[in-house]
Design an enzyme around this catalytic site. Structure first.
Site, PDB file in Angstrom:
ATOM      1  N   ALA A  72       0.505  -1.332   0.048  1.00 59.64           N
ATOM      2  CA  ALA A  72       0.076  -0.150   0.096  1.00 59.64           C
ATOM      3  C   ALA A  72       0.963   1.167  -0.027  1.00 59.64           C
ATOM      4  O   ALA A  72       2.001   1.334   0.243  1.00 59.64           O
ATOM      5  CB  ALA A  72      -1.124   0.145   1.154  1.00 59.64           C
ATOM      6  N   ASP A  73       0.295   2.290  -0.622  1.00 64.72           N
ATOM      7  CA  ASP A  73       1.068   3.776  -0.309  1.00 64.72           C
ATOM      8  C   ASP A  73      -0.083   4.755  -0.309  1.00 64.72           C
ATOM      9  O   ASP A  73      -1.056   4.572  -0.773  1.00 64.72           O
ATOM     10  CB  ASP A  73       1.584   4.045  -1.752  1.00 64.72           C
ATOM     11  CG  ASP A  73       2.672   5.105  -1.557  1.00 64.72           C
ATOM     12  OD1 ASP A  73       3.435   5.153  -0.370  1.00 64.72           O
ATOM     13  OD2 ASP A  73       2.429   6.081  -2.528  1.00 64.72           O
ATOM     14  N   THR A  74       0.260   5.825   0.539  1.00 68.22           N
ATOM     15  CA  THR A  74      -0.701   6.759   0.876  1.00 68.22           C
ATOM     16  C   THR A  74       0.085   8.239   0.791  1.00 68.22           C
ATOM     17  O   THR A  74       1.193   8.471   1.168  1.00 68.22           O
ATOM     18  CB  THR A  74      -1.313   6.855   2.216  1.00 68.22           C
ATOM     19  OG1 THR A  74      -2.000   5.582   2.323  1.00 68.22           O
ATOM     20  CG2 THR A  74      -2.180   7.963   2.515  1.00 68.22           C
ATOM     21  N   ALA A 109      -3.359   3.692  -2.128  1.00 67.46           N
ATOM     22  CA  ALA A 109      -3.635   2.543  -2.981  1.00 67.46           C
ATOM     23  C   ALA A 109      -3.258   1.286  -2.389  1.00 67.46           C
ATOM     24  O   ALA A 109      -2.405   1.391  -1.446  1.00 67.46           O
ATOM     25  CB  ALA A 109      -2.781   2.805  -4.360  1.00 67.46           C
TER      26      ALA A 109
END
Length: 203
Positions: A72-74, A109
């Site tokens: 995940a990435d934010t 994501a």
């Protein structure tokens, strides 16, 4: 077995809210936006890179059969500029001054990889900050909470007081959209109802 390819304690906490058991993978991938790359494409790519790095690590140390890796990435986005983690206190203060009194987007994501391939989802949340005084910003930065956080704030911490309005996923702003992640893992698990790759509950 579910593997979390992330160093974020917040993502680990949010997975625990889903009642999932998992193992942590320590992955390190570059987080550099390519020239001309859209913010949403960048967030998706970094999440994908993390998941793929995690999948490669699983292959190196364990049997991939029944494995499921989540990356995940934010990122915080204002005027199409991605606000990553501040490099120092001055950088954190500069970010918060720009976010003050304005609405920004938080893109989170999530990518899941298992033996059947990849699946991903993108959560988009709109967050409006109240106007912040220099004293507000200085006091917040002095807590140290801004460091290591995209956009220089942690919504689950003292910065929650800055938020006038939020439309979207609160947990997505924290780092992992719980609703979307639950559906993503559930959908992937449909092909694994016998192995339980993505839906192992906490024991």
């Amino acid at each position: 077995m579910l593997y979390l390819a992330s160093k974020s304690p917040r993502r680990a906490e949010l997975l625990q809210r889903l009642g999932l058991s998992y193992r942590l993978l320590d992955v390190d991938v570059p987080e550099v936006r390519a020239p001309g790359e859209g913010a949403d494409a960048y967030v998706r790519r970094v999440a994908r890179d993390k998941a793929r790095a995690g999948w490669a690590e699983v292959a190196r140390v364990a049997d991939q059969a029944g494995a499921c890796v989540l990356g995940a990435d934010t990122e915080v986005v204002l005027d199409d500029e991605v606000f990553g983690k501040p490099v120092d206190a001055a950088d954190a203060a500069a970010m918060l001054r720009r976010l003050s009194g304005r609405t920004h987007a938080v893109l989170s994501a999530v990518v899941v990889i298992d033996a059947d391939g990849e699946r991903e989802v993108l959560s988009q949340t709109q967050v409006r900050f109240a106007p912040l005084s220099d004293a507000d910003i200085a006091a917040y930065v002095a807590t140290g909470e801004a460091m290591g956080k995209a956009g220089a704030y942690a919504i689950q911490g003292r910065a929650e007081a800055f938020v006038e309005h939020l439309s979207g996923s609160y947990s997505g702003v924290m780092g992992l959209p719980v609703h979307e992640t639950s559906r993503l893992l559930g959908n992937r698990a449909g092909a694994h109802e016998h192995s339980g790759a993505c839906v192992a509950t906490a024991g």
